[in-house]
Design a protein around this motif. Structure first.
Motif, PDB file in Angstrom:
ATOM      1  N   ASP A   1      12.931  33.926  -9.390  1.00 32.72           N
ATOM      2  CA  ASP A   1      12.169  34.179  -8.171  1.00 32.72           C
ATOM      3  C   ASP A   1      11.903  35.666  -7.986  1.00 32.72           C
ATOM      4  O   ASP A   1      10.926  36.053  -7.329  1.00 32.72           O
ATOM      5  CB  ASP A   1      12.931  33.656  -6.952  1.00 32.72           C
ATOM      6  N   ALA A   2      12.770  36.492  -8.535  1.00 35.02           N
ATOM      7  CA  ALA A   2      12.630  37.943  -8.423  1.00 35.02           C
ATOM      8  C   ALA A   2      13.424  38.589  -9.548  1.00 35.02           C
ATOM      9  O   ALA A   2      14.344  37.986 -10.111  1.00 35.02           O
ATOM     10  CB  ALA A   2      13.121  38.441  -7.065  1.00 35.02           C
ATOM     11  N   ALA A   3      13.048  39.822  -9.882  1.00 38.82           N
ATOM     12  CA  ALA A   3      13.777  40.578 -10.896  1.00 38.82           C
ATOM     13  C   ALA A   3      13.734  42.053 -10.527  1.00 38.82           C
ATOM     14  O   ALA A   3      12.791  42.504  -9.858  1.00 38.82           O
ATOM     15  CB  ALA A   3      13.182  40.355 -12.284  1.00 38.82           C
ATOM     16  N   TYR A   4      14.740  42.779 -10.954  1.00 36.93           N
ATOM     17  CA  TYR A   4      14.741  44.228 -10.748  1.00 36.93           C
ATOM     18  C   TYR A   4      15.405  44.900 -11.929  1.00 36.93           C
ATOM     19  O   TYR A   4      16.234  44.309 -12.636  1.00 36.93           O
ATOM     20  CB  TYR A   4      15.451  44.607  -9.440  1.00 36.93           C
ATOM     21  N   SER A   5      15.020  46.152 -12.154  1.00 37.89           N
ATOM     22  CA  SER A   5      15.657  46.976 -13.173  1.00 37.89           C
ATOM     23  C   SER A   5      15.644  48.406 -12.662  1.00 37.89           C
ATOM     24  O   SER A   5      14.578  48.983 -12.430  1.00 37.89           O
ATOM     25  CB  SER A   5      14.916  46.879 -14.509  1.00 37.89           C
ATOM     26  N   ILE A   6      16.823  48.964 -12.476  1.00 37.78           N
ATOM     27  CA  ILE A   6      16.958  50.295 -11.868  1.00 37.78           C
ATOM     28  C   ILE A   6      17.559  51.254 -12.890  1.00 37.78           C
ATOM     29  O   ILE A   6      18.744  51.197 -13.205  1.00 37.78           O
ATOM     30  CB  ILE A   6      17.836  50.232 -10.599  1.00 37.78           C
ATOM     31  N   GLY A   7      16.699  52.117 -13.446  1.00 38.26           N
ATOM     32  CA  GLY A   7      17.175  53.159 -14.350  1.00 38.26           C
ATOM     33  C   GLY A   7      17.654  52.667 -15.690  1.00 38.26           C
ATOM     34  O   GLY A   7      18.584  53.257 -16.256  1.00 38.26           O
ATOM     35  N   VAL A   8      17.029  51.626 -16.232  1.00 32.95           N
ATOM     36  CA  VAL A   8      17.514  51.026 -17.478  1.00 32.95           C
ATOM     37  C   VAL A   8      16.439  50.969 -18.567  1.00 32.95           C
ATOM     38  O   VAL A   8      16.681  51.356 -19.717  1.00 32.95           O
ATOM     39  CB  VAL A   8      18.045  49.600 -17.225  1.00 32.95           C
ATOM     40  N   LEU A   9      15.265  50.512 -18.223  1.00 36.18           N
ATOM     41  CA  LEU A   9      14.247  50.215 -19.237  1.00 36.18           C
ATOM     42  C   LEU A   9      13.822  51.441 -20.027  1.00 36.18           C
ATOM     43  O   LEU A   9      13.420  51.326 -21.190  1.00 36.18           O
ATOM     44  CB  LEU A   9      13.029  49.559 -18.577  1.00 36.18           C
ATOM     45  N   HIS A  10      13.925  52.625 -19.423  1.00 37.30           N
ATOM     46  CA  HIS A  10      13.559  53.855 -20.139  1.00 37.30           C
ATOM     47  C   HIS A  10      14.625  54.267 -21.154  1.00 37.30           C
ATOM     48  O   HIS A  10      14.459  55.281 -21.836  1.00 37.30           O
ATOM     49  CB  HIS A  10      13.301  55.000 -19.148  1.00 37.30           C
ATOM     50  N   HIS A  11      15.707  53.507 -21.251  1.00 38.70           N
ATOM     51  CA  HIS A  11      16.737  53.783 -22.257  1.00 38.70           C
ATOM     52  C   HIS A  11      16.656  52.807 -23.435  1.00 38.70           C
ATOM     53  O   HIS A  11      17.574  52.755 -24.260  1.00 38.70           O
ATOM     54  CB  HIS A  11      18.132  53.698 -21.634  1.00 38.70           C
ATOM     55  N   THR A  12      15.575  52.046 -23.544  1.00 38.28           N
ATOM     56  CA  THR A  12      15.363  51.141 -24.669  1.00 38.28           C
ATOM     57  C   THR A  12      14.469  51.833 -25.699  1.00 38.28           C
ATOM     58  O   THR A  12      14.007  52.954 -25.484  1.00 38.28           O
ATOM     59  CB  THR A  12      14.681  49.844 -24.208  1.00 38.28           C
ATOM     60  N   GLY A  13      14.192  51.145 -26.796  1.00 37.94           N
ATOM     61  CA  GLY A  13      13.314  51.719 -27.817  1.00 37.94           C
ATOM     62  C   GLY A  13      11.888  51.871 -27.363  1.00 37.94           C
ATOM     63  O   GLY A  13      11.130  52.667 -27.936  1.00 37.94           O
ATOM     64  N   GLY A  14      11.472  51.144 -26.339  1.00 36.92           N
ATOM     65  CA  GLY A  14      10.102  51.239 -25.813  1.00 36.92           C
ATOM     66  C   GLY A  14      10.059  50.729 -24.388  1.00 36.92           C
ATOM     67  O   GLY A  14      10.213  49.526 -24.155  1.00 36.92           O
ATOM     68  N   THR A  15       9.828  51.628 -23.434  1.00 35.72           N
ATOM     69  CA  THR A  15       9.911  51.252 -22.018  1.00 35.72           C
ATOM     70  C   THR A  15       8.912  50.173 -21.648  1.00 35.72           C
ATOM     71  O   THR A  15       9.251  49.201 -20.968  1.00 35.72           O
ATOM     72  CB  THR A  15       9.688  52.486 -21.120  1.00 35.72           C
ATOM     73  N   LYS A  16       7.670  50.337 -22.073  1.00 31.84           N
ATOM     74  CA  LYS A  16       6.641  49.369 -21.687  1.00 31.84           C
ATOM     75  C   LYS A  16       6.966  47.974 -22.207  1.00 31.84           C
ATOM     76  O   LYS A  16       6.860  46.983 -21.464  1.00 31.84           O
ATOM     77  CB  LYS A  16       5.274  49.810 -22.212  1.00 31.84           C
TER      78      LYS A  16
END
Length: 334
Positions: A164-179
């Protein structure tokens, strides 16, 4: 892990259905067992109540150490919890009413502090992290309606349109590709569901160059040396005036009154393998590409004439790009 989330699970390798082989349960939660894909026959263990979809921490090992061994959980008091709650409110744009009774994905839960907030607001939370921080998160989220899963955000073990909802706080930019990481999370949000995400903001060219040059060295430091460096920055970050002056040149970490928070924040900045910075225009375009509408940029928690000016001119190192959007695409579930 809550048995009720089994229908949302899918094989991260082929998106095939997963069948549970349950060995031990307690109060409706799976403590041990396994999950087997009916399509490719991949098998994933459930150990100490956590479904494990990765064999090792890979490039996120520093986060496992940070949250499991360095971070001191101090939100037992109402005051400390309200602090975490306010950060969560600002960085998602949600209220308790928006989450009550909802199935919510925490994409990159770390220590589980925001999953705890969402659960106390009445959400049923599924919290994912690739690192061994899941062990800390399980302790912090004990007795809350939170299911902890160890998995790679790039290969999430869920069917599309499951939450129903999702959030990501300060995490995705630490992967191999943010987008790409963002799009993987966005795919799991149901039509009509919302997604809140916070990313590091791109600063001026000089600041970006200095940060890259410094991190090129710190990410190669022995752990003990990096800990000493992070503690030194934390001490400087606690000195009013000096922290503001130096903080425009390099990231000192946060200026929180608690030394452990400052230390962990500095370690969090200088230890990760990947750290990408983005502009508001970039992030907005990702929401649009993923089929989200009613996209709203969320303002930071701090404000003031000087702060607002430096924020608008991208001078605040470590500040964020923060958006909330509503999924208006047709159902993409299989």
């Amino acid at each position: 892990m809550d048995k009720n989330i089994l229908p949302q699970l899918a094989c991260p390798a082929c998106q095939g259905p997963l069948a549970a082989g349950i060995q031990e349960t307690r109060d409706g939660r799976i403590i041990s067992g396994s999950l087997e894909c009916g399509r490719c026959r991949c098998k994933f263990p459930i150990i100490r109540g956590i479904a494990r979809f990765v064999e090792n921490e890979s490039y996120v090992e520093s986060f496992g150490y940070e949250w499991k061994d360095l971070f001191e959980w101090r939100t037992e008091t109402d005051r400390d919890f309200r602090e975490e709650e306010e950060i969560f409110r600002v960085k998602t744009g949600w209220t308790p009413e928006a989450l009550r009774g909802r199935l919510v994905l925490d994409a990159g839960c770390g220590s589980g502090r925001y999953a705890t907030v969402a659960a106390r607001w009445g959400a049923r939370v599924v919290a994912v992290d690739m690192s061994l921080a899941v062990e800390k998160a399980k302790k912090i989220c004990e007795n809350q309606d939170v299911s902890i899963i160890q998995a790679d955000i790039m290969k999430l073990p869920f069917k599309n349109c499951s939450f129903d909802a999702a959030y990501s706080i300060g995490v995705l930019h630490h992967t191999g590709g943010t987008k790409n990481a963002f799009l993987r999370v966005a795919e799991r949000v149901k039509p009509g569901g919302s997604l809140g995400a916070w990313f590091y903001r791109k600063n001026t060219a000089l600041q970006e160059w200095l940060n890259s040059a410094l991190r090129a060295r710190t990410t190669k430091l022995p752990r003990e040396s990096l800990i000493k460096f992070s503690k030194a920055l934390a001490r400087v970050a606690g000195i009013p005036g000096l922290n503001a002056a130096l903080g425009r040149i390099i990231n000192l970490g946060c200026t929180h009154p608690d030394f452990n928070r400052r230390f962990v924040d500095a370690f969090d900045w200088y230890s990760p393998t990947y750290q990408w910075h983005h502009t508001p225009e970039e992030v907005r375009s990702w929401f649009i590409e993923a089929g989200f509408e009613e996209i709203r940029e969320l303002r930071p928690q701090k404000s003031g004439r000087i702060y607002d000016w430096t924020y608008r001119h991208n001078l605040l190192i470590g500040s964020g790009v923060n958006f909330l959007g509503l999924n208006k695409q047709n159902d993409k579930s299989e």
